[in-house]
Design a protein around this motif. Structure first.
Motif, mmCIF file in Angstrom:
data_model
loop_
_atom_site.group_PDB
_atom_site.id
_atom_site.type_symbol
_atom_site.label_atom_id
_atom_site.label_comp_id
_atom_site.label_asym_id
_atom_site.label_seq_id
_atom_site.Cartn_x
_atom_site.Cartn_y
_atom_site.Cartn_z
ATOM 1 N N ARG A 1 0.832 -1.357 0.134
ATOM 2 C CA ARG A 1 0.049 0.141 -0.045
ATOM 3 C C ARG A 1 0.815 1.315 0.044
ATOM 4 N N GLY A 2 0.487 2.396 -0.669
ATOM 5 C CA GLY A 2 1.148 3.571 -0.606
ATOM 6 C C GLY A 2 1.089 4.213 -2.131
ATOM 7 N N ASP A 3 1.869 5.189 -2.285
ATOM 8 C CA ASP A 3 2.168 5.689 -3.558
ATOM 9 C C ASP A 3 3.142 4.538 -4.365
ATOM 10 N N PRO A 4 3.028 4.817 -5.771
ATOM 11 C CA PRO A 4 3.691 3.538 -6.507
ATOM 12 C C PRO A 4 5.270 3.628 -6.228
ATOM 13 N N TYR A 5 5.978 4.774 -6.181
ATOM 14 C CA TYR A 5 7.378 4.930 -5.893
ATOM 15 C C TYR A 5 7.619 4.277 -4.516
ATOM 16 N N ASN A 6 7.211 4.652 -3.549
ATOM 17 C CA ASN A 6 7.480 4.314 -2.195
ATOM 18 C C ASN A 6 7.130 2.697 -2.128
ATOM 19 N N GLY A 7 6.072 2.467 -2.787
ATOM 20 C CA GLY A 7 5.657 0.892 -2.721
ATOM 21 C C GLY A 7 6.569 0.116 -3.395
ATOM 22 N N LEU A 8 7.180 0.213 -4.531
ATOM 23 C CA LEU A 8 8.005 -0.464 -5.361
ATOM 24 C C LEU A 8 9.349 -0.389 -4.644
ATOM 25 N N VAL A 9 9.667 0.598 -3.889
ATOM 26 C CA VAL A 9 10.987 0.638 -3.156
ATOM 27 C C VAL A 9 10.749 -0.241 -1.860
ATOM 28 N N THR A 10 9.891 -0.230 -1.237
ATOM 29 C CA THR A 10 9.748 -1.138 0.006
ATOM 30 C C THR A 10 9.677 -2.409 -0.529
ATOM 31 N N ALA A 11 8.825 -2.840 -1.848
ATOM 32 C CA ALA A 11 8.861 -4.236 -2.418
ATOM 33 C C ALA A 11 10.245 -4.788 -2.639
ATOM 34 N N ALA A 12 11.116 -3.831 -3.367
ATOM 35 C CA ALA A 12 12.430 -4.187 -3.824
ATOM 36 C C ALA A 12 13.515 -4.559 -2.513
ATOM 37 N N VAL B 1 14.751 -4.125 -10.951
ATOM 38 C CA VAL B 1 13.412 -3.901 -11.091
ATOM 39 C C VAL B 1 13.054 -3.490 -12.643
ATOM 40 N N VAL B 2 11.838 -3.771 -12.937
ATOM 41 C CA VAL B 2 11.272 -3.662 -14.128
ATOM 42 C C VAL B 2 9.771 -2.951 -14.100
ATOM 43 N N VAL B 3 9.824 -1.820 -14.782
ATOM 44 C CA VAL B 3 8.369 -1.131 -14.758
ATOM 45 C C VAL B 3 7.992 -0.657 -16.195
ATOM 46 N N GLY B 4 6.966 -0.420 -16.336
ATOM 47 C CA GLY B 4 6.623 0.104 -17.582
ATOM 48 C C GLY B 4 6.793 1.795 -17.680
ATOM 49 N N ALA B 5 6.733 2.313 -18.696
ATOM 50 C CA ALA B 5 6.918 3.592 -18.900
ATOM 51 C C ALA B 5 5.639 4.338 -18.722
ATOM 52 N N SER B 6 5.440 5.574 -18.049
ATOM 53 C CA SER B 6 4.430 6.205 -17.596
ATOM 54 C C SER B 6 3.785 6.657 -18.817
ATOM 55 N N GLU B 7 2.394 6.281 -18.905
ATOM 56 C CA GLU B 7 1.648 6.796 -19.899
ATOM 57 C C GLU B 7 0.838 8.177 -19.581
ATOM 58 N N GLN B 8 1.248 8.730 -18.541
ATOM 59 C CA GLN B 8 0.619 10.237 -18.195
ATOM 60 C C GLN B 8 1.517 11.367 -18.521
ATOM 61 N N ALA B 9 0.924 12.148 -19.427
ATOM 62 C CA ALA B 9 1.670 13.352 -19.673
ATOM 63 C C ALA B 9 2.360 14.247 -18.624
ATOM 64 N N GLY B 10 1.728 14.449 -17.759
ATOM 65 C CA GLY B 10 2.273 15.148 -16.576
ATOM 66 C C GLY B 10 3.567 14.806 -16.047
ATOM 67 N N HIS B 11 3.782 13.327 -16.100
ATOM 68 C CA HIS B 11 5.204 12.756 -15.487
ATOM 69 C C HIS B 11 6.337 13.211 -16.338
ATOM 70 N N ARG B 12 6.075 13.759 -17.483
ATOM 71 C CA ARG B 12 7.185 14.366 -18.091
ATOM 72 C C ARG B 12 7.902 15.518 -17.361
ATOM 73 N N ILE B 13 7.054 16.095 -16.787
ATOM 74 C CA ILE B 13 7.412 17.378 -15.870
ATOM 75 C C ILE B 13 7.793 17.182 -14.592
ATOM 76 N N ILE B 14 7.012 16.384 -13.841
ATOM 77 C CA ILE B 14 7.235 16.017 -12.577
ATOM 78 C C ILE B 14 8.127 15.005 -12.344
ATOM 79 N N GLY B 15 8.203 14.116 -13.232
ATOM 80 C CA GLY B 15 9.168 12.653 -13.084
ATOM 81 C C GLY B 15 8.149 11.380 -12.756
ATOM 82 N N SER B 16 8.399 10.663 -13.660
ATOM 83 C CA SER B 16 7.573 9.273 -13.506
ATOM 84 C C SER B 16 8.229 8.616 -12.381
ATOM 85 N N VAL B 17 7.501 7.544 -11.978
ATOM 86 C CA VAL B 17 8.071 6.420 -11.067
ATOM 87 C C VAL B 17 9.328 5.949 -11.598
ATOM 88 N N ALA B 18 9.432 5.287 -12.933
ATOM 89 C CA ALA B 18 10.471 4.748 -13.451
ATOM 90 C C ALA B 18 11.835 5.915 -13.356
#
Length: 154
Positions: free
Chosen positions: A103-114, A122-139
């Protein structure tokens, strides 16, 4: 007289990741990442740890939305999809895999899992959200953390 060093032989196929964590959320890119990670796990004889991070939405819960039930259903649907895919290819190749939810936000959840699963990759899909280009994606955040090799699947 020259003293000879013992020769060290390279053992093909014995090095490589033992645990590969892949983040899935039901998006097309995350399912492609799971497929890629599954092939990698098969070739490396690694454990594939499929991770779904259930979002915690305090605002939705405050308004009475059944958030936990919804995210539990998503997790169950993902497990069903993964089991179906594994069943279809079981006679072709076998992959050892486990499904985990955090449970949690995707980044912290994946860090905890790893961390908890002692991931070697760690393997992740590229973000499909346009806003992540500015803020930064989980990847991007996982890559910047520099704690594991990270593969981003388009």
């Amino acid at each position: 007289m020259v003293e000879q060093q013992p020769s060290h032989r390279f053992e093909r196929g014995t090095d490589g990741p033992k645990v590969i964590v892949v983040g899935v959320d039901g998006s097309d890119s995350s399912l492609r990442a799971a497929s890629y990670a599954g092939g990698l796990a098969r070739r490396q004889h690694s454990l594939l740890a499929v991770v779904y991070v259930q979002p915690v939405m305090a605002a939705g819960a405050a308004l009475g939305a059944p958030v936990a039930e919804t995210t539990d259903q998503i997790a169950e649907d993902l497990v069903a999809q993964i089991r179906d895919a594994a069943e279809r290819v079981k006679d072709i190749f076998a992959v050892r895999w486990e499904f985990h939810t955090f449970r949690g936000d995707p980044y912290n959840g994946l860090v905890t899992a790893a961390d908890e699963l002692k991931a070697d990759a760690v393997v992740v899909g590229a973000s499909e959200q346009a806003g992540h280009r500015i803020i930064g994606s989980v990847a991007i955040r996982l890559v910047k953390a520099g704690r594991w090799p990270v593969t981003v699947v388009p």
